[in-house]
Design a protein around this motif. Structure first.
Motif, PDB file in Angstrom:
ATOM      1  N   GLY A  59      39.656  32.178  51.506  1.00 22.44           N
ATOM      2  CA  GLY A  59      38.298  32.669  51.683  1.00 22.44           C
ATOM      3  C   GLY A  59      38.034  34.045  51.126  1.00 22.44           C
ATOM      4  N   CYS A  60      39.077  34.814  50.925  1.00 22.64           N
ATOM      5  CA  CYS A  60      38.898  36.164  50.393  1.00 22.64           C
ATOM      6  C   CYS A  60      39.480  36.262  48.986  1.00 22.64           C
ATOM      7  CB  CYS A  60      39.575  37.158  51.337  1.00 22.64           C
ATOM      8  SG  CYS A  60      39.242  38.864  50.935  1.00 22.64           S
ATOM      9  N   PHE A  61      40.770  36.063  48.856  1.00 17.97           N
ATOM     10  CA  PHE A  61      41.418  36.177  47.556  1.00 17.97           C
ATOM     11  C   PHE A  61      40.959  35.068  46.606  1.00 17.97           C
ATOM     12  CE2 PHE A  61      44.945  35.871  44.559  1.00 17.97           C
ATOM     13  CZ  PHE A  61      45.060  37.207  44.180  1.00 17.97           C
ATOM     14  N   GLY A  62      40.972  33.826  47.085  1.00 22.69           N
ATOM     15  CA  GLY A  62      40.567  32.692  46.247  1.00 22.69           C
ATOM     16  C   GLY A  62      39.118  32.788  45.802  1.00 22.69           C
ATOM     17  N   VAL A  63      38.232  33.128  46.726  1.00 24.98           N
ATOM     18  CA  VAL A  63      36.812  33.266  46.386  1.00 24.98           C
ATOM     19  C   VAL A  63      36.623  34.386  45.368  1.00 24.98           C
ATOM     20  CG1 VAL A  63      34.576  34.018  47.323  1.00 24.98           C
ATOM     21  CG2 VAL A  63      35.862  32.202  48.464  1.00 24.98           C
ATOM     22  N   THR A  64      37.369  35.462  45.518  1.00 19.65           N
ATOM     23  CA  THR A  64      37.279  36.566  44.555  1.00 19.65           C
ATOM     24  C   THR A  64      37.615  36.080  43.151  1.00 19.65           C
ATOM     25  OG1 THR A  64      37.823  38.222  46.231  1.00 19.65           O
ATOM     26  CG2 THR A  64      38.214  38.829  43.921  1.00 19.65           C
ATOM     27  N   ILE A  65      38.722  35.358  43.033  1.00 18.65           N
ATOM     28  CA  ILE A  65      39.186  34.895  41.719  1.00 18.65           C
ATOM     29  C   ILE A  65      38.241  33.845  41.128  1.00 18.65           C
ATOM     30  CG2 ILE A  65      41.066  33.701  40.503  1.00 18.65           C
ATOM     31  CD1 ILE A  65      41.654  36.624  41.435  1.00 18.65           C
ATOM     32  N   VAL A  66      37.799  32.899  41.946  1.00 20.35           N
ATOM     33  CA  VAL A  66      37.013  31.770  41.443  1.00 20.35           C
ATOM     34  C   VAL A  66      35.534  32.124  41.239  1.00 20.35           C
ATOM     35  CG1 VAL A  66      36.230  29.421  42.001  1.00 20.35           C
ATOM     36  CG2 VAL A  66      38.605  30.076  42.407  1.00 20.35           C
ATOM     37  N   PHE A  67      34.989  32.997  42.066  1.00 21.51           N
ATOM     38  CA  PHE A  67      33.555  33.260  41.999  1.00 21.51           C
ATOM     39  C   PHE A  67      33.204  34.698  41.595  1.00 21.51           C
ATOM     40  CE2 PHE A  67      33.998  29.671  44.945  1.00 21.51           C
ATOM     41  CZ  PHE A  67      33.226  28.745  44.269  1.00 21.51           C
ATOM     42  N   ASN A  68      33.689  35.692  42.335  1.00 23.38           N
ATOM     43  CA  ASN A  68      33.255  37.062  42.085  1.00 23.38           C
ATOM     44  C   ASN A  68      33.747  37.625  40.754  1.00 23.38           C
ATOM     45  OD1 ASN A  68      33.358  36.775  45.273  1.00 23.38           O
ATOM     46  ND2 ASN A  68      31.768  38.247  44.731  1.00 23.38           N
ATOM     47  N   VAL A  69      35.004  37.385  40.410  1.00 26.39           N
ATOM     48  CA  VAL A  69      35.526  37.917  39.147  1.00 26.39           C
ATOM     49  C   VAL A  69      34.788  37.326  37.938  1.00 26.39           C
ATOM     50  CG1 VAL A  69      37.557  38.021  37.642  1.00 26.39           C
ATOM     51  CG2 VAL A  69      37.761  38.662  40.046  1.00 26.39           C
ATOM     52  N   PRO A  70      34.561  36.013  37.863  1.00 26.83           N
ATOM     53  CA  PRO A  70      33.787  35.505  36.717  1.00 26.83           C
ATOM     54  C   PRO A  70      32.373  36.101  36.642  1.00 26.83           C
ATOM     55  CG  PRO A  70      34.972  33.711  37.741  1.00 26.83           C
ATOM     56  CD  PRO A  70      35.129  34.908  38.646  1.00 26.83           C
ATOM     57  N   LEU A  71      31.738  36.312  37.785  1.00 25.00           N
ATOM     58  CA  LEU A  71      30.426  36.955  37.780  1.00 25.00           C
ATOM     59  C   LEU A  71      30.542  38.392  37.258  1.00 25.00           C
ATOM     60  CD1 LEU A  71      29.091  35.578  41.183  1.00 25.00           C
ATOM     61  CD2 LEU A  71      28.167  35.047  38.913  1.00 25.00           C
ATOM     62  N   ASN A  72      31.589  39.092  37.684  1.00 17.05           N
ATOM     63  CA  ASN A  72      31.813  40.455  37.194  1.00 17.05           C
ATOM     64  C   ASN A  72      32.081  40.469  35.696  1.00 17.05           C
ATOM     65  OD1 ASN A  72      31.539  41.409  39.806  1.00 17.05           O
ATOM     66  ND2 ASN A  72      33.729  41.644  40.153  1.00 17.05           N
ATOM     67  N   ASP A  73      32.862  39.491  35.231  1.00 19.57           N
ATOM     68  CA  ASP A  73      33.162  39.415  33.793  1.00 19.57           C
ATOM     69  C   ASP A  73      31.887  39.187  32.976  1.00 19.57           C
ATOM     70  OD1 ASP A  73      35.844  39.818  34.357  1.00 19.57           O
ATOM     71  OD2 ASP A  73      36.397  37.705  34.138  1.00 19.57           O
ATOM     72  N   ALA A  74      31.001  38.339  33.461  1.00 20.42           N
ATOM     73  CA  ALA A  74      29.740  38.090  32.760  1.00 20.42           C
ATOM     74  C   ALA A  74      28.879  39.351  32.747  1.00 20.42           C
ATOM     75  CB  ALA A  74      28.984  36.927  33.407  1.00 20.42           C
ATOM     76  N   LEU A  75      28.873  40.063  33.876  1.00 21.81           N
ATOM     77  CA  LEU A  75      28.074  41.290  33.951  1.00 21.81           C
ATOM     78  C   LEU A  75      28.656  42.383  33.059  1.00 21.81           C
ATOM     79  CD1 LEU A  75      25.561  42.420  35.456  1.00 21.81           C
ATOM     80  CD2 LEU A  75      27.188  43.499  37.027  1.00 21.81           C
ATOM     81  N   ALA A  76      29.958  42.387  32.886  1.00 21.28           N
ATOM     82  CA  ALA A  76      30.628  43.429  32.096  1.00 21.28           C
ATOM     83  C   ALA A  76      30.140  43.456  30.650  1.00 21.28           C
ATOM     84  CB  ALA A  76      32.136  43.239  32.129  1.00 21.28           C
ATOM     85  N   ILE A  77      29.762  42.309  30.124  1.00 20.40           N
ATOM     86  CA  ILE A  77      29.334  42.257  28.717  1.00 20.40           C
ATOM     87  C   ILE A  77      27.814  42.264  28.565  1.00 20.40           C
ATOM     88  CG2 ILE A  77      31.464  41.176  27.909  1.00 20.40           C
ATOM     89  CD1 ILE A  77      29.961  38.484  27.909  1.00 20.40           C
ATOM     90  N   ALA A  78      27.114  42.317  29.695  1.00 21.53           N
ATOM     91  CA  ALA A  78      25.641  42.334  29.644  1.00 21.53           C
ATOM     92  C   ALA A  78      25.147  43.685  29.143  1.00 21.53           C
ATOM     93  CB  ALA A  78      25.073  42.057  31.034  1.00 21.53           C
ATOM     94  N   GLN A  79      24.107  43.635  28.371  1.00 22.68           N
ATOM     95  CA  GLN A  79      23.434  44.851  27.928  1.00 22.68           C
ATOM     96  C   GLN A  79      22.390  45.216  28.986  1.00 22.68           C
ATOM     97  OE1 GLN A  79      24.384  46.634  25.267  1.00 22.68           O
ATOM     98  NE2 GLN A  79      26.005  45.112  25.083  1.00 22.68           N
TER      99      GLN A  79
END
Length: 166
Positions: A101-121
Motif C-alpha cells: 500500500g505504500c511502497f508498491g503504490v509509490t512505484i506503480v502509481f506515484n513515480v510514473p506520474l512524477n516521471d511524466a511531470l518531470a518532462i512537462a513544460q
C-alpha cells in the motif's frame, strides 16, 4: 531478552517509527502541500512539484522510506516462521500494508506520474492539462499511501505491545 529478541524488537520499533514518519510526510502532502500547489498558477505548481520530486531523493528520506521497506520485508518473512500469535499477525499485515500500500503504490502509481511531470513544460497547454490530472491522480494515490503507512504503524505498535517472546 536474548540478542535475537533485542534485534527483532529493534526492527519492530524501527518499522513502527519509520511507517509513522512516512505516514506523516504523506499526510502533510495530502492535507496541505498539494492544496497549496493547486492554488498557485499551473506553471508555478508544476515547477514547485518538479523541484520537490528532485529534492525528495536524498539520504534522509530514502533511508526512512527504503529502510522501512527492508525492515518490513524481514519482519514479514520472520512472522511466517513464528506461528500464529496475535503479534505475528500484526507484523505480517503491517508489513504487507507498507510493502504493497505504500511502497508498491509509490512505484506503480506515484513515480510514473512524477516521471511524466518531470518532462512537462510548466508554461505549456500540455503542462497545464497534465497538472490538472496530476493533482487529482497523484493526490488520490498519496491518500492510499498515507492510510497504508499509518495502518502499518498502528499494527507495528500493537505488535510491540503484544510481543513477549520476540
Amino acid at each position: 531478552m536474548t540478542m535475537t529478541n533485542d534485534w527483532l524488537f529493534g526492527l519492530k520499533l524501527f518499522s513502527a517509527l519509520g511507517c509513522g514518519l512516512v505516514a506523516g510526510i504523506f499526510f502533510a502532502f495530502s492535507t496541505f502541500v498539494m492544496r497549496a500547489l493547486a492554488q498557485r498558477p499551473s506553471a508555478e505548481g508544476i515547477a514547485a512539484m518538479q523541484a520537490i520530486n528532485i529534492t525528495v531523493i536524498n539520504p534522509w528520506f530514502m533511508t526512512v522510506f527504503l529502510g522501512t521497506g527492508v525492515a518490513c520485508l524481514v519482519l514479514a518473512i520472520a512472522s511466517l516462521f513464528k506461528g500464529h500469535q496475535s503479534h505475528t499477525t500484526y507484523l505480517l499485515v503491517g508489513s504487507l500494508l507498507y510493502l504493497i500500500g505504500c511502497f508498491g503504490v509509490t512505484i506503480v502509481f506515484n513515480v510514473p506520474l512524477n516521471d511524466a511531470l518531470a518532462i512537462a513544460q510548466p508554461n505549456s497547454t500540455e503542462g497545464t492539462d497534465l497538472w490538472a490530472k496530476y493533482l487529482t491522480n497523484w493526490t488520490f494515490w498519496n491518500h492510499v499511501r498515507t492510510i497504508a503507512a499509518f495502518g502499518a504503524a498502528a499494527l507495528f505498535t500493537l505488535a510491540l505491545g503484544n510481543s513477549t517472546k520476540w
